[in-house]
Design an enzyme around this catalytic site. Sequence first.
Site, mmCIF file in Angstrom:
data_model
loop_
_atom_site.group_PDB
_atom_site.id
_atom_site.type_symbol
_atom_site.label_atom_id
_atom_site.label_comp_id
_atom_site.label_asym_id
_atom_site.label_seq_id
_atom_site.Cartn_x
_atom_site.Cartn_y
_atom_site.Cartn_z
ATOM 1 C CD GLU A 69 -1.826 -2.425 1.552
ATOM 2 O OE1 GLU A 69 -2.567 -3.216 1.241
ATOM 3 O OE2 GLU A 69 -0.483 -2.676 1.881
ATOM 4 C CG HIS A 138 -10.725 -7.868 6.378
ATOM 5 N ND1 HIS A 138 -9.586 -8.375 7.044
ATOM 6 C CD2 HIS A 138 -10.676 -8.183 4.994
ATOM 7 C CE1 HIS A 138 -8.766 -8.763 6.029
ATOM 8 N NE2 HIS A 138 -9.059 -9.027 5.030
#
Length: 333
Positions: A69, A138
């Site tokens: 990322e 998540h």
Amino acid sequence: MAPAQSTGTSRQMSMVQALNTGLRKSLESDPKVLIMGEDIGKLGGVFRVTDGLQKDFGEDRVVDTPLAESGIVGTAIGLALAGYRPVVEIQFDGFVFPAYDQIVTQLAKMHARSLGYVKLPIVIRIPFGGGIGAVEHHSESPEAYFAHTAGLRVVSCSNPVDAYWMIQQAIASDDPVIFLEPKRRYWTKAEVDTAATPEPLYGSRVVRPGGACTVVAYGPMVATCLEAAAAAAEEGRELEVIDLRSLSPLDFDAVEESVKRTGHLVVVHEAPSFLGIGAEVAATITERCFYHLEAPVLRVGGYHTPYPPSRVEEDYLPDLDRVLDAVDRSLAW
């Protein structure tokens, strides 16, 4: 704020389809727009938001990236400096933190650091929030981190209509935009008029008028608050529900106008109440509407704990009953 003006050309879409269509329109209208992220190309994204885009626009414009990322966002910054408009997908909310340094120390500050000379028109799409039974990392709600950072725009759609228009507006913006997508609402459907006149990107909207109490939310909690308002109406109490839509900047004017009529305010979000967006709304509206308030501003949010295992997440997430309980306490003050 008035709803978008319809021209009668609409079709029913889920939020996923609306985002996909909005991304497609942006890719078609500007050759400098490109999309990048993990598994967004051949797979079409974990939630299929980018399904079919790589096939139609090629691997140079819809780019499957490594699982890194920080590298994805850093590369996007370089591309933006070269004149492109990158749209970055962070696969899940909890995965954004490896890129946090790039976002808050580079992306957010480059415009001010260059005295306005450099613009970084980058959109970072983040599916956020819980309610899908996912594993750890998540189901996070990181919006306050980014809203607190000067130099970033932070917005969140709550329905397919806003998803379609807001993603295009965010991509067209010369400012870096954190675009929060409520993953538990991805499959919500609505009629989307693709020829309508969109509302301003950074404005809030009254989504249900009422006079008893103002209820403010954004993203996934807007639908919950609308359900609460429908339940309250059966008991003769009309709640006014406002969708903030933008978290930085925050459009306080619609909230202020509403509270001056109702005298009551409840702010709802999934993120923990402690130091959340609701705290800023509460403080600002208390300053602006002190002599109009008939009760303290109340907040309904997640608890100040790490997000729990999925089997108990329904006990963690604000629901209709917790919203109505806050409304009852406000009206009983």
